[in-house]
Design an enzyme around this catalytic site. Structure first.
Site, mmCIF file in Angstrom:
data_model
loop_
_atom_site.group_PDB
_atom_site.id
_atom_site.type_symbol
_atom_site.label_atom_id
_atom_site.label_comp_id
_atom_site.label_asym_id
_atom_site.label_seq_id
_atom_site.Cartn_x
_atom_site.Cartn_y
_atom_site.Cartn_z
ATOM 1 N N ARG A 122 24.077 -14.729 -0.001
ATOM 2 C CA ARG A 122 23.742 -13.302 -0.075
ATOM 3 C C ARG A 122 22.239 -13.062 0.061
ATOM 4 O O ARG A 122 21.798 -12.143 0.736
ATOM 5 C CB ARG A 122 24.291 -12.734 -1.402
ATOM 6 C CG ARG A 122 23.993 -11.288 -1.728
ATOM 7 C CD ARG A 122 24.239 -10.239 -0.646
ATOM 8 N NE ARG A 122 25.413 -10.409 0.138
ATOM 9 C CZ ARG A 122 25.472 -10.084 1.446
ATOM 10 N NH1 ARG A 122 24.435 -9.550 2.070
ATOM 11 N NH2 ARG A 122 26.567 -10.291 2.120
ATOM 12 N N LYS A 177 4.383 3.315 5.018
ATOM 13 C CA LYS A 177 5.601 3.768 4.320
ATOM 14 C C LYS A 177 6.630 2.637 4.322
ATOM 15 O O LYS A 177 7.670 2.702 4.979
ATOM 16 C CB LYS A 177 6.146 5.028 4.995
ATOM 17 C CG LYS A 177 5.167 6.194 4.919
ATOM 18 C CD LYS A 177 5.689 7.446 5.616
ATOM 19 C CE LYS A 177 4.660 8.573 5.499
ATOM 20 N NZ LYS A 177 5.062 9.790 6.238
ATOM 21 N N LYS A 181 -8.140 11.365 5.961
ATOM 22 C CA LYS A 181 -7.154 12.441 6.015
ATOM 23 C C LYS A 181 -7.778 13.755 5.568
ATOM 24 O O LYS A 181 -8.953 13.809 5.190
ATOM 25 C CB LYS A 181 -5.958 12.068 5.143
ATOM 26 C CG LYS A 181 -5.269 10.784 5.613
ATOM 27 C CD LYS A 181 -3.940 10.588 4.931
ATOM 28 C CE LYS A 181 -3.254 9.347 5.512
ATOM 29 N NZ LYS A 181 -1.932 9.123 4.920
ATOM 30 N N GLU A 225 -7.530 11.731 10.892
ATOM 31 C CA GLU A 225 -6.361 12.582 11.144
ATOM 32 C C GLU A 225 -6.832 13.991 11.485
ATOM 33 O O GLU A 225 -7.668 14.554 10.764
ATOM 34 C CB GLU A 225 -5.495 12.581 9.875
ATOM 35 C CG GLU A 225 -4.233 13.391 9.960
ATOM 36 C CD GLU A 225 -3.456 13.353 8.641
ATOM 37 O OE1 GLU A 225 -3.133 12.232 8.166
ATOM 38 O OE2 GLU A 225 -3.206 14.426 8.069
ATOM 39 N N ASP A 232 -1.670 14.816 14.150
ATOM 40 C CA ASP A 232 -0.629 14.976 13.147
ATOM 41 C C ASP A 232 0.285 16.146 13.453
ATOM 42 O O ASP A 232 -0.154 17.293 13.511
ATOM 43 C CB ASP A 232 -1.296 15.184 11.775
ATOM 44 C CG ASP A 232 -0.283 15.103 10.658
ATOM 45 O OD1 ASP A 232 0.655 14.273 10.753
ATOM 46 O OD2 ASP A 232 -0.410 15.853 9.678
#
Lengths: 289, 289, 289, 289, 289, 289
Positions: free
Chosen positions: E108, E143, E175, E205, E227
């Site tokens: 597993r 992320k 940012k 950004e 963005d």
């Protein structure tokens, strides 16, 4: 490593390695084995025998083997017994060959594991022997030495015992405080059943037959822990339970009392002493240089 | 945390934290305390008393305090005794207040530390009491439970004992195998002295008075370990040593034999049983919810 | 691995492994050796030579060997020198064969260990050489680089020095603050002696001959640290000590002053600079692809 | 903790904590500070001053503060300087108040961090000062002390330097071996560019102007490392580069040569000595009990 | 192990080992594989095939191999594919031979690595395929799943994508909040440039063409993150950028929209979904006992 | 921290801390948040709102809170929702106040936990909603993301699901390979029952009604896993089981098929997709500086 373990058991190699590393670290410290470094020449070879000085049930050979392996991969460790074997005083447990220095440096750590775990296995086997043909199984508790639970639970199995839950997370055990806050036996059992998955068993502690009847009436428990009852009450509890749930006797069980408790017909007899008060088994390393 | 330790002792807060984290991890496992989560509402408060069920010498209060602190910083732990205190059965050791759930979840880990370490302190104190006014000090060995050496050595001090070396690295202890390979007592002692720094003491194990004389002749040892000698031979060894080095009696020392050994005049009496075979002291947590 | 260590020394394989893993982790980071991955084909082989660019005393070969082993078990590392060997510029220290990529990836970590530890060994050997035939031993302190104490103390031994205590726990060293709070030299020495075991030595720092006389009068110290005394006072201190305890000169010792200090007859000369200010020895890896 | 760091810098609190824990563990060992435990009564308080004994540039105050905090949360640490501050001999760096025992126990670890990191910052500041108004920035390398890279790179910034790559993973640096296997400068650069993401810079090492021209012709490099060139060749390289890529001079840079190298117009001057051979700055803890 | 990795990539063996140990620890727990221990005799052998049940791009074979190796060194793992290979449903990925018990116990964990990482590689390859001949590269973000970043970034490369920065430390990404506090685009860029080394790239950004013009005017950025712009605005941004900096489109990119975005001419298209929302690839272990 | 957890659940604070530390370490890396260090002045304060961008079921608030706490103890985290709450798009989950720099530095790690765990909770809640009033419970498997099992199992509970076993050690699950080697269904069940303790449940996988009848005949199983059966066969299996053991349907369960499967009357429906293929929930941090 698996072939050193008792048949039908498992111990994660990572658990063994972690415990052995910690033990080596605390014994070798920062400067290491200064006596051996000063007195044993680099090329010296040794042959050693792991020997039981007293009769008992063996547990921990894989830890001993891993101790030497972590110090020097060229050491050969040949087990002559296997965990769970019952041995006489003087029995040869393993033969070890290799460079003398790491064998001397690893001796105490290897023996500390073997002595501690074999002590638990031996005490467990003593309880099991007292029970004889009664159906009751001897069972450990969570009263284990901090940091060694998985190894100690394994040693209990080596001695012929069975394991209670391993931690707070793998089974429910409802005690008096939980019952009190939850509002009663039935309520506590219902809350527990509703909260846990289908693979989790539920045990509840009772200290009276009245409480046992409540448990039986609820139909929600798998096991009942009969806390500190005398053998008369235990026998009555077993009669009431009538196989509808497992019965576990607990509280102050000793080598002297375990047979009488087993005679009451309970399924399980648990004793914290197996893991928190077992004397070490005397095991030694005889070295020929 | 320091105020919970025995006077004149030290235990690294990092050692305590490491041991407690490992113990909590093995008890909480992956899913945590599923019984308490299911039965105890989030806001419930509890008051608990740590109580000795049997008389003994206490060790481990800082571990118990840290257990609850790591589970919930808002728990208040007020010690009523201090490590090394001798207590009667029923003695109140500490009062604990706070959220009920983490108090219940931490109970077993805290008790496992207290029971194990107080068991060692209590057994040590038993040996010390037997010795009475003799000058001998009771001393531990490296026969400790894997992973707990620093804590167990501390518990020996709480019981009135003194510590032997902590590991292979902080003192020299020359045993028979080292002597054999090094070519004799004198050679082994000379090699050891030459190899280690000025702050390292040198002890050597002898099993005969002839060997002891060799050690004395060399003038290189600080301490001699008198291995498995009877009291007659021990007394003779003490006479021979004549204060020129410390004498340590070792081998199968028991509560029954320790007084007679002390009467021989040895400086130290060491016993592996203090750390590898001390039964746990019965300590409990009484909770009012 | 033991055969790479200086004769008569010890370094735990777990200490080596821990230090090397940390160093590899901080060098490989998350994405690893992106230059080598991009430019070196998978099957490429390499032969490399570890070479000293400057003369010095070698320490750290076992760390270098372990670096490559942890990156790829198929790499062959054949030492041509051993720790504590004195080498000329250009000396071949080891030959390495195997897959090119992990050899290139491990180069810097292996060299950082060798350069740092050989730097300490070389500086120590420099102090030792200055002392010549005087009896004084060169000694390190606890002024080590955080996280590397065991390795640095080992490097001092490789350079011919001896080790002071490894930490706060393996010997007593009473300094001015301890004396002040304890209520005087005699009181501090008595408290220390009473608190520690029979295998722990006691050293005390003094900065005047008056204090030294107090220490001698007490008869409780094994070693006295003579702090920041000039050579005249040191010689007088040695005369006063008269072999009843070991004398250690400390404070601002340099390569220029060490011979004169040794000439005073002190037993030990300790210098923090050995471990906190030794310049790295220039060691390189010459690779043939 | 952030307010102790140099302005415009960052150090992960987890990195600081990890390094300090390791250092405390190796200093406290198993038995802890046995001298302080024996001589300092539990209730004793102390006030201490962290003082620079020599002039220099400070780095490591956050490590010092964390050392005391991990030993006892009740210790107050009030910084009087901030990392990157330049101080005179005798400058007060911080005031510390609290229980005497943990302040004494933490002294050496705190000073080892401060001395080591301030040593690096001070040496870096020395290089920076030599450069004066030239545009070149002083830059570290990967030749750092094993286990301390993040802290040492931070110390370089405290001294006014800039950081080269932190590891093998955050920038490409193509060296002679990579070029050889890849089949040439252009091929190596193309392979590297194709393999890495858009946020990774590419540097290449050259040891001749011919190689530099190849690099320029390829248009694929961000930075060129001019290895072991004399100042004449460096000046010519800068002229050739003509701002199309950054130029880094490297190889045997010393405090004596750095100004002349800066005068060639290179953008960066890197020196391994900043991190591998900086002598410790003398910092002390003056304690009033 | 390297030969299981995708060509031109790197994964630290220490990163693989750390992740696999954690996964084995959480699956084996304290008692280990109790089902296998109870039902599989010690000597039983097994042959197993790792098979893809669905088509996809493979990543994680080295993790699978390490899983079995850590459980039992005698298990043979022979890869039949390599990471980054595209496979059909039913494709044989590896053959495994050895003792039956550890193969069953490791199944597993091995599959969880392979399924998770191949899922990411497969989704990435899906995006890459949509782009076709456009120059845009598919790129991941930060992320990622906590604890698996290095492995997930590697899986993106296996799928044909490129990596964005690995953490907050290896590139600058300014940012809106940074811009606001810094006082504007130009100020933020200047501060960043001044603070970081020569091997660190700077991305910023922007969410409007006006901001993009500010960035271009400053000449300080290497990459601009566009963005949440629609394709019309993206195309205009690419036109404005005119190759002076790299353009990265980000925000809600899907398999449906990626081709149109690529058609705008941007250099990079980044999508968090690659790592935070990729469904697992169905991989199985077929065992013959 | 407990008040952020879903009612009736538990998550060890040590498990949360371990996972958050690993995530912070991999995001902060060696140099930390270089963008924030460069652009945000030390004294700047921020207020931030954790907001759900999409509707879903929340899990992971305690991880988010711990992220900020580990970066800076002075950050205030005030939850406005609790794990297991169902929220609309735009819902405010928590308010955060404190120094701007650590809030910006912790943003991504906090969101990665919240997005991943809320994604699992949301998908689970979707399955639960499909089942409506049927008695079946939705159940996870061991197909979890390596290193996150305890957190993911918790997220399943937050979504209204129940947990299957946590590892190989807390329940028996006999699969086809175990049956084959053990010699049949009855033999495998008997071996398992004999080997495990009284608190361990036994489940067995069957793929035909014939096998189910064998299981029922043996009377040794607590749960039967009905593997990849269509709804007709499932309904027949439920009829055969007749409440004598729990029935679990497994194999390719989807949001489309789960209602029909529930209608067959099975007790449990397990789906690996809950933990290995749940898309992340979109959660954001809106910051006002």
């Amino acid at each position: 490593m698996h072939e050193l373990l008792a048949a039908g058991t498992f111990l994660s190699p990572l658990v063994i390695e972690g415990a052995v590393r910690r033990a080596l670290d605390e014994d070798l410290g920062r400067a290491g084995d200064i006596t051996t470094a000063a007195t044993i020449p680099a090329g010296a070879k040794a042959r050693a025998k792991l020997v039981a000085r007293k009769p008992g049930t063996i547990a921990g050979l894989a830890c001993a083997a891993r101790t030497f392996e972590l110090l020097d991969e060229s050491i050969s460790f040949r087990a002559r017994k296997r965990d769970s074997d019952k041995v006489e005083a003087g029995a040869l447990l393993a033969e070890i060959d290799g460079p003398a220095a790491p064998i001397l440096s690893g001796e105490r750590v290897a023996l500390n594991f073997l002595g501690h775990l074999s002590g638990i296995a031996t005490l467990t086997a003593g309880y099991v022997a007292k029970i004889g043909n009664a159906k009751a199984r001897v069972c450990c508790t969570r009263k284990t030495t901090p940091g060694l639970r998985a190894l100690e639970k394994y040693a209990v199995r080596c001695g012929g015992g069975v394991n209670h839950r391993y931690g707070l997370d793998d089974a429910v055990l409802i005690k008096d405080n939980h019952i009190a806050v939850a509002g009663g036996v039935r309520q506590a059992l219902e809350k527990a059943r509703a909260a846990v998955g289908h693979l989790v068993k539920v045990e509840i502690e009772v200290d009276s037959l009245a409480q046992l009847k409540e448990v039986l009436a609820s139909g929600k428990a798998d096991v009942v822990l009969l806390d500190n009852m005398d053998t008369t009450m235990l026998a009555e509890a077993v009669r009431l339970a009538d196989g509808k749930l497992k019965t576990e006797a607990s509280g102050g069980v000793t080598l002297e009392t375990v047979a009488a408790i087993a005679a009451t017909g309970v399924d399980l007899i648990s004793a914290g002493a197996l893991t928190h008060s077992a004397p070490s088994l005397d095991v030694a390393l005889d070295i020929e240089l």
